[in-house]
Design an enzyme around this catalytic site. Structure first.
Site: not given
Ligand code: ARG
Length: 469
Positions: A289, A283, A162, A296
């Site tokens: 970043k 970024s 979980h 992804e």
């Protein structure tokens, strides 16, 4: 009689009107099926050899065909071949060029054959090869995982259920879970290859052919396992394409789950791993970043591959026997599936070869969340207390720890004994993270010793797989 309006088309005889220009472009597949040129030529050479052996073509005609096809292949590969949309597809483009090249013998190549069995053969030849490459890439990724698992066999991290800290595990064990998934994927592709390894040639348009062909010989020349049993099925079956897309979808589902973990783990909040700069991007606005673009994108590509599986299933579901033009729609999803799973596997194998582990951070995180609570319950069972009672005792100890802001291992012996007099000072052996993982020492367990044994077995397995190629 008027001159035929579709003079360049091999089927022009029956037609009075030329094809509508838009329809010609709309129905053509040469834009994408030219990718099959090598397999088309390979199939044609085998077919011509068989025809000559059976006395249907002369040896001279067969030699001219083989030479001509060789020259055409070279021209295609050096960019000197003019593909024509009005010749519809790869098959007619090559046949037309062959006739231009060698004259009448070129026109005899299509004896006892149809584009229907030809295209089905081409795709199977292509797919067989493609599956071989996919298997190699899966093995490469699995090898990268084994190396990483070996390096981190004893690295402690929290195991989750979980997405809540559950019990301590080793990072190596976690990597071996991904290894196991990929192993099943490799099995599915091998299985798919077995059923793709059947030769449609000889089915002709749908019913077979009146010429005395020798399908066993063509089959041997092309290295297929066997000729297809039924001519109707041979030209219309695309199960192998659906199976490939299904195996690819399951693989991508795995890579997508894997990606999700890498994305979470490399976030500042988890901080378990560091992906190498070579697999991340920055970024344009936020200088701090470092984004995990590769996982992804792989996660995103899973959706596209599932889409191809749906497209292929839907393509087939309404088709009566035998060949229908619908089948031309099988190629783009297949090609795109193959290209994207190959790319995803490659980038993953490279990326996993350069993963940095923040061992301290993983350890700290495993300490949180009372991850050795089950170990304390097991310890009490070892002292003769029934598991359900032990569970209750530990629950109370955890509640105390929560109030105190301390983990079980940080409670002293007096505090622990308040919950059960059965607790002795040996309890601290099981409350440590190392003790906890080492105790799960059986096949499939997370103990470093077992992880190393699993890696050794896996290396042997991979050696056997390579040996079979
Ligand atoms: N381009 C076609 C395809 O991909 C080749 C077979 C065409 N056969 C036919 N009878 N029109 O399926």
């Amino acid at each position: 009689m008027n001159a035929p309006k579709n003079a360049d088309k091999p089927w022009s005889g029956r037609f009075d009107e030329p094809t509508d220009a838009f329809v010609e472009a709309f129905t053509a597949s040469v834009g994408f099926d030219r990718r099959l040129y090598k397999h088309d030529i390979q199939g044609s050479i085998a077919h011509a050899r068989m025809l000559a052996r059976q006395g249907i073509l002369s040896d001279g005609e067969c030699d001219a065909i083989i030479d001509g096809l060789g020259r055409i292949r070279e021209r295609i590969e050096t960019g000197g071949f003019a593909w024509s949309v009005s010749l519809e597809d790869v098959h007619m483009n090559i046949e037309h060029a062959l006739t231009a090249e060698i004259g009448d013998a070129g026109k005899r190549l299509h004896t006892g054959r149809s584009r229907n069995d030809q295209v089905a053969t081409d795709i199977r030849l292509w797919l067989r090869e493609e599956i071989g490459t996919v298997e190699t890439e899966i093995t490469r990724l699995q090898t990268a995982l084994l190396d990483l698992a070996e390096r981190e066999a004893a690295t402690i991290m929290p195991g989750f259920t979980h997405l809540q800290v559950a019990q301590p595990i080793t990072f190596g064990h976690h990597m071996m879970a991904w290894y196991a998934m990929l192993d099943r994927d490799a099995g599915r592709f091998a299985d798919c290859r077995r059923r793709a390894d059947v030769m449609p040639l000889g089915a002709a348009a749908l019913a077979g052919t009146t010429y005395p062909i020798d399908r066993a010989y063509t089959c041997e020349l092309l290295g297929f396992g066997r000729p297809a049993e039924n001519s109707l099925d041979a030209v219309s079956d695309r199960d192998f394409a659906v199976e490939f897309a299904a195996a690819a979808s399951i693989l991508m589902m795995h890579l997508s789950r894997f990606s999700e973990e890498l994305i979470l783990w490399s976030s500042a909040q988890f901080g378990f791993i560091e992906l190498s700069d070579a697999f991340c991007t920055g970024s344009s606005i936020m200088p701090q970043k470092k984004n995990p673009d590769v996982p992804e994108l792989v996660r995103g590509k899973a959706g596209r591959i599932f889409g191809h599986l749906m497209a292929l299933l839907t393509l087939m579901k309404g088709q009566p026997l035998a060949y229908n033009k619908d089948n031309q729609e099988d190629k783009e999803p297949l090609f795109d599936t193959a290209d994207n799973i190959r790319g995803s596997l490659k980038v993953f194998a490279d990326m996993m070869g350069h993963v940095g582990c923040n061992r301290e951070r993983m350890r700290e995180s495993a300490k949180q969340g009372f991850s050795t609570a089950t170990d304390l319950a097991d310890y009490l069972v070892g002292k003769g207390i029934p598991f359900r009672d032990a569970h209750e005792v530990v629950g109370k100890a955890v509640a105390f720890g929560v109030r105190e802001g301390r983990d079980l291992a940080e409670l002293d012996i007096e505090e622990l004994r308040r919950f059960s007099p059965a607790i002795g000072t040996d309890v601290f052996d099981v409350l440590t993270l190392e003790g906890s993982v080492a105790a799960r020492n059986h096949i499939g367990g997370t103990a470093p010793e077992q992880v190393r044994a699993a890696i050794a077995r896996a290396r042997l397995d991979l050696q056997c797989r390579r040996g079979q190629d």
